[in-house]
Design a protein around this motif. Structure first.
Motif: not given
Length: 387
Positions: A314-327
């Motif tokens: 799903s798109r939501a998984e990619i969104v979570r991945f990107c928005e979980s990046l800290q650096h």
């Protein structure tokens, strides 16, 4: 000409400015002349000297000399953005009724010019898959005046055979322009393969610090003067002295930055290839890349830009991945000190997203000057957070 000489000495007549190691910023709008005939000569040919900083400026002149030498070109013009450089190069070399052959999916603002602006004046464009020379051959029409290349492309990194395209174009009397932003002159010199005009966005690796914007054209003096006398002066899109000074500063460390970024990228590529959430990695100097042999033949390196296809339902998984990046920052562009991520799905709604389409699951990653382990750790925790 030696790289160290170009970067540190070429164009820098230090005895003219108090032997300062760093050149001054000639922050002036115009220049005084002493003789009426001198003024007359500048009116007739502004390319011959300093009249008004919309045209030539001493700080910009230092940068022009260095960038021309890096590309192995006779001359150079520097613009206030890469988009401005593309616009001027193309507009100066087409007329009503002409036809352009362009690689498919070029830089956004190049395609906007081809699709929206030029058709108003009867100029048409045919897009081709540039991976095969036959595609260019079949697309050429009697009215074709220009072939536009981007090698590698900045998303899927498709490569064109520059020597073959240049030979075809010369035989047909067609001008060639390439966007060389991905490689920089250190890793690819298109003019040596016969390309007429080479463009790069100086915003990226030339500047290197994400603090200025610029665009570069290099080629013969004849081609550069043609552009200068028309589009460059008329549109007023030349770079300002302070921004030129920042780009000179960026050039000082270009080889060292590219060496570090390239080394880090290889480590990140290998890590991504082994991660269970990564379906595929696209990087032109990786052995798995479809055009690896051609890329190795005409590129000396590949810097820090790569793409990967994420395993996601799903798109939501990619969104979570990107928005979980800290650096790693989510942003456009590349070439600065900071690592960046750009997901294709940012241009799609949840309803438009198709998990079966690998392109919808593609992310572009730029590795900056951080340690490889720092980048990899951030990617790892974000994959975990994506679920």
């Amino acid at each position: 000409m030696d790289l160290s000489y170009i970067i540190n000495e070429l164009g820098e007549d230090r005895e003219h400015y108090f032997n300062a190691v760093a050149p001054p910023i000639m922050q002036t709008s115009n220049f005084r002349v002493e003789k009426v005939d001198q003024l007359k000569g500048l009116f007739e040919d502004e390319y011959s000297g300093y009249l008004y900083s919309r045209g030539l400026n001493p700080t910009v002149e230092i940068l022009r000399q260095k960038l021309a030498a890096l590309d192995g070109a006779e001359d150079c013009l520097v613009f206030n953005s890469g988009a401005a450089a593309i616009f001027a190069a193309v507009l100066a070399n087409v007329k009503a009724g002409d036809h352009i052959v362009s690689v498919s999916r070029p830089y956004t603002w190049a395609q906007r010019m081809f699709d929206v602006i030029l058709p108003r004046f009867g100029v048409t464009t045919t897009y081709v898959d540039g991976t095969r020379i036959e595609h260019f051959e079949r697309a050429i029409l009697p009215a074709t005046s220009l072939i536009y290349l981007e090698s590698p492309n900045s998303w899927d990194f498709k490569v064109q055979d520059l020597k073959a395209v240049a030979e075809l174009a010369r035989a047909e009397g067609i001008l060639t322009i390439i966007d060389n932003s991905y490689c920089t002159p250190l890793y690819q010199r298109p003019i040596a393969f016969g390309i007429d005009i080479c463009m790069q966005t100086a915003t990226k690796y030339i500047g290197g610090h994400s603090d200025t914007v610029g665009g570069v054209l290099t080629g013969s003096r004849e081609h550069m003067k043609k552009i200068f006398d028309s589009e460059y002066l008329n549109i007023g899109s030349g770079i300002q002295p302070f921004n030129a000074w920042l780009l000179i500063r960026g050039l000082r460390t270009l080889p060292a930055r590219l060496e570090r970024i390239s080394r880090t990228t290889r480590q990140v590529v290998e890590w991504l290839k082994g991660h269970p959430r990564v379906e595929r990695v696209l990087f032109p100097l990786d052995e798995t890349f479809p055009q690896y042999a051609l890329a190795r033949r005409q590129m000396g390196g590949a810097c820090g830009l790569l793409s990967f296809v994420m395993e996601a339902g799903s798109r939501a998984e990619i969104v979570r991945f990107c928005e979980s990046l800290q650096h790693i920052f989510m942003a456009v562009s590349w070439g600065g000190h900071e690592s960046l991520i750009l997901p294709k799905c940012a241009g799609l709604t949840e309803e438009e997203f198709d998990a079966a389409n690998p392109e919808h699951r593609m992310l572009r990653l730029y590795t900056g000057l951080e340690d490889a382990a720092y980048i990899i750790d951030d990617l790892g925790q974000a994959f975990t957070a994506a679920g």
